[in-house]
Scaffold this active site. Structure first.
Site, short mmCIF file in Angstrom:
data_model
loop_
_atom_site.label_atom_id
_atom_site.label_comp_id
_atom_site.label_asym_id
_atom_site.label_seq_id
_atom_site.Cartn_x
_atom_site.Cartn_y
_atom_site.Cartn_z
N TYR A 1 4.03 4.79 10.58
CA TYR A 1 3.40 3.89 9.60
C TYR A 1 1.92 3.69 9.91
O TYR A 1 1.06 3.89 9.04
CB TYR A 1 4.12 2.54 9.60
CG TYR A 1 3.42 1.45 8.83
CD1 TYR A 1 2.99 1.65 7.52
CD2 TYR A 1 3.17 0.20 9.41
CE1 TYR A 1 2.34 0.65 6.80
CE2 TYR A 1 2.53 -0.81 8.70
CZ TYR A 1 2.12 -0.57 7.41
OH TYR A 1 1.47 -1.55 6.71
N LYS B 1 -1.48 5.04 7.77
CA LYS B 1 -2.56 4.17 7.30
C LYS B 1 -3.91 4.59 7.89
O LYS B 1 -4.95 4.47 7.25
CB LYS B 1 -2.24 2.71 7.65
CG LYS B 1 -1.25 2.07 6.69
CD LYS B 1 -1.80 2.06 5.27
CE LYS B 1 -0.96 1.24 4.32
NZ LYS B 1 -1.55 1.20 2.95
N GLY C 1 4.88 -5.44 -5.74
CA GLY C 1 4.97 -5.73 -4.33
C GLY C 1 4.57 -7.16 -4.00
O GLY C 1 4.01 -7.88 -4.84
N PHE C 2 4.82 -7.54 -2.77
CA PHE C 2 4.61 -8.91 -2.32
C PHE C 2 3.15 -9.35 -2.48
O PHE C 2 2.85 -10.35 -3.13
CB PHE C 2 5.06 -9.01 -0.86
CG PHE C 2 4.95 -10.37 -0.24
CD1 PHE C 2 5.17 -11.52 -0.97
CD2 PHE C 2 4.63 -10.48 1.11
CE1 PHE C 2 5.07 -12.77 -0.38
CE2 PHE C 2 4.54 -11.72 1.71
CZ PHE C 2 4.75 -12.87 0.97
N ILE C 3 2.24 -8.60 -1.89
CA ILE C 3 0.82 -8.98 -1.94
C ILE C 3 0.21 -8.62 -3.28
O ILE C 3 -0.52 -9.41 -3.89
CB ILE C 3 0.05 -8.30 -0.79
CG1 ILE C 3 0.61 -8.74 0.56
CG2 ILE C 3 -1.44 -8.62 -0.88
CD1 ILE C 3 0.06 -7.95 1.75
#
Length: 354
Positions: A161, A165, A15-17
């Site tokens: 979403y 979380k 993933g990006f992070i």
């Protein structure tokens, strides 16, 4: 000071992070076990591009596993010497995106809630002393007071979403309270940069303006976002992994949930943002300047799940982690535009939706 070498599990490693977090941990000399299911939530070529930057490093191992698959995860937690298999688990795997979650909420619950529960339970079972969770600024949506502080109420999420979380955060607190597990929850604010998620606004703006496509703006474009550069977020995440030195010894922290460890177990929720909100139209104008083309704007009604503004109070990150962002918005967007220009032959074909 960088702590002694640790073995750390990073989920969502493609993933990006997470890929940036894994790379930074490797540069510090740690051993990183990466997990990702390489799903098709967006173009897998981006995930493969990020993963290619990690593979080949002698201290990085990768496993294609879905965190919702508890049996698949179980095999990674086996430690032949009887010691905890990891010093920390960093859960960066997630289904992200506000609007997409409205269309398909089930997959968000499966990954963000069940996946987090699987990891927490395995940490409990195998005495892993520290758990870091990536959370989101979307939890603050609906709050009128700015900037957003960690103690603000987050019990009225506006999207599946954000709700997923919030549930993951609640599970983390439960395991911290029951099993004296160190828990650090990081609420990220609109992360952007080279090779980012194609559903995020800045990636879209760069691609659409480069390719002369209509630039879709929901609302009038005066809504603002606390855009945060990915390398700054990675630095903050790694600082949280190492926060307060060595975690409490598992033998003390997990012998019995009534036992007091050598120090109180850590539980912190920390914002990681830029503390400098930018209006969307301002961001578009900057991309226009850097690309050298004018945007063809197409306005649509604002989505009810979208926040009007996001703005992080990062005082806690400064105080506890000694962290603050180092990358200006202009510098970060310049790097994103340069990346797109360099990879345009395939980046132009990435589906960015509308």
């Amino acid at each position: 000071m960088v702590p002694p070498v640790q073995r750390i599990l990073v989920t969502g490693a493609a993933g990006f992070i997470a890929s940036r977090v894994a790379a930074l941990l490797l540069r510090q000399g740690h051993r990183v076990v990466g997990v990702d299911n390489l799903n098709d939530a967006y173009d897998v070529r981006l995930k493969e591009w990020r993963l290619a930057g990690l593979q080949g490093h002698p201290e990085f191992t990768f496993h294609r596993v879905d965190i919702a698959d508890r049996q698949g995860l179980q095999e990674l937690f086996q430690a032949p010497d009887g010691h905890p298999p990891f010093h920390a688990v960093v859960n960066l795997a997630a289904r992200a995106g506000v609007r997409q979650s409205v269309a398909d909420p089930w997959v968000y619950l499966e990954t963000n809630v069940t996946g987090t529960l699987n990891l927490l339970e395995l940490c409990r079972e195998h005495r892993v002393p520290r758990f870091v969770l990536a959370s989101t600024s979307s939890l603050y949506a609906g709050n009128d007071a700015l900037p957003y502080r960690e103690e603000m109420p987050t019990d009225r999420p506006l999207s599946p979403y954000a709700a997923s979380k919030k549930a993951a955060e609640a599970l983390c607190h439960t395991y911290h309270a029951l099993y004296q597990m160190d828990v650090l929850i990081l609420r990220y604010f609109t992360v952007y940069g080279p090779g980012g998620r194609p559903d995020m606004s800045l990636f879209r703006f760069v691609q659409w303006i480069f390719e002369g496509r209509p630039v879709v703006v929901y609302g009038d474009g005066t809504q603002s976002r606390d855009f945060t550069y990915v390398d700054d977020v990675a630095q903050g995440t790694v600082a949280a992994i190492h926060y307060a030195g060595e975690p409490a010894q598992p033998s003390q922290a997990h012998q019995d949930h009534r036992t007091t460890a050598s120090r109180p177990p850590i539980y912190e929720i920390i914002n990681l943002g830029s503390d400098r909100p930018v209006e969307l139209m301002e961001a578009i104008r900057l991309v226009e300047t850097l690309v050298g083309k004018e945007a063809r704007l197409e306005h649509r009604p604002r989505h009810p799940a979208d926040a009007r503004a996001t703005w992080a109070d990062i005082g806690k990150a400064r105080q506890l982690l000694g962290w603050q962002p180092q990358t200006s918005f202009q510098e970060g967007v310049e790097r994103l535009v340069a990346w797109y220009r360099e990879n345009r032959s395939w980046a132009r074909t990435i589906e960015t939706g509308t």
